[in-house]
Design an enzyme around this catalytic site. Structure first.
Site, PDB file in Angstrom:
ATOM      1  N   ASN A  76       0.852  -1.170   0.000  1.00 51.39           N
ATOM      2  CA  ASN A  76       0.000   0.000   0.000  1.00 51.39           C
ATOM      3  C   ASN A  76       0.892   1.224   0.000  1.00 51.39           C
ATOM      4  O   ASN A  76       1.901   1.265   0.685  1.00 51.39           O
ATOM      5  CB  ASN A  76      -0.861   0.009   1.263  1.00 51.39           C
ATOM      6  N   ARG A  77       0.506   2.214  -0.749  1.00 52.52           N
ATOM      7  CA  ARG A  77       1.308   3.415  -0.881  1.00 52.52           C
ATOM      8  C   ARG A  77       1.105   4.304   0.350  1.00 52.52           C
ATOM      9  O   ARG A  77       0.044   4.866   0.538  1.00 52.52           O
ATOM     10  CB  ARG A  77       0.810   4.163  -2.112  1.00 52.52           C
TER      11      ARG A  77
END
Ligand code: CTP
Ligand code: CA
Length: 232
Positions: free
Chosen positions: A34-35
């Site tokens: 996940n960014r």
């Protein structure tokens, strides 16, 4: 950084902050991620320390200097983050879930690196990860009903929305059942990896605070203002 008027209003409080983004292993060298830089979560930890709180920071894959004075628990996956957050929440007055938790993980993690062969790759089957925020809320509700120790008095979620920010935010707040939901505006050089943020903080009691674009510390301080208000 101690701000005028805020001083040490969180002295004697234990707060838990999750930060960063989880990584769900595919094999020893690959993951689904996940960014999230962790900047907002770390700003929350720093400002809480400055305001006198005892801070447990659950950090998922963050490459930032340790905030002085916080207890740091490092995790990689959503399942590890869940363990660390639920354990720390036992003694906490407030929990702020700033981490980007992967919604899914590969059903199986290969023990060996998956090799490239002449054949097409196998699809990766995904399974759902537990929703830690929803679990915190459900656990607190169950304990309150049982008349036992209540658990965190304030539970804060984050949401990054790209369109219909307010409508999506309100719906998510309802669904999650937390006390506050910080709705980030993503896009236009805001959000991921940037020092600035713009957000709307929605409260379960119907309140709403708009925080204009500014340093992530400023948003963090507004969040702690709202938490401190609810802790009384
Ligand atoms: N969260 C969590 N556990 C998960 C997923 C999310 O605790 N497995 C938390 C995040 O830390 C955040 C909040 O829930 O505080 C909202 O995350 P978000 O991804 O916006 O919500 P979802 O319910 O996963 O909805 P969406 O389908 O929009 O991703
Ligand atoms: Ca999600």
């Amino acid at each position: 950084r101690v701000l005028a008027g805020r001083g040490t209003d969180l002295a004697g409080r234990h707060v838990v902050v999750s930060a960063g983004g989880t990584r769900e292993a595919i094999d020893p060298v690959r993951f689904i991620g996940n960014r999230s830089s962790g900047l907002q979560g770390y700003a929350l930890a720093r400002t809480a320390v400055a305001r006198g709180a005892e801070v447990t920071l659950v950090a998922a894959n963050v490459a930032l200097p340790d905030p002085a004075g916080a207890k740091i628990v490092r995790v990689e996956s959503a399942l590890e983050l869940r363990e660390a957050v639920l354990a720390a929440a036992e003694q906490a007055d407030a929990v702020v879930m700033a981490a980007a938790v992967a919604d899914f993980r590969p059903e199986r993690r290969s023990d060996v690196k998956i090799k490239k062969t002449s054949a097409e790759p196998e699809p990766i089957r995904l399974v759902k990860n537990p929703d830690v925020l929803a679990e915190l809320v459900a656990q607190r509700r169950a304990r309150r009903e049982a008349g036992g120790p209540a658990g965190p008095r304030v539970i804060v979620g984050f949401a990054a929305e790209t369109d219909d920010v307010l409508a999506n935010g309100r719906a998510k707040l309802e669904r999650k059942g937390c006390d506050l939901l910080v709705v980030n505006q993503v896009g236009e050089n805001l959000g991921f990896g940037t020092p600035d943020n713009a957000a709307v903080v929605l409260a379960a009691d119907g309140g709403m605070v708009e925080v204009p674009r500014g340093p992530k510390e400023d948003l963090a301080d507004v969040i702690w203002d709202l938490v401190a208000e609810r802790l009384g």
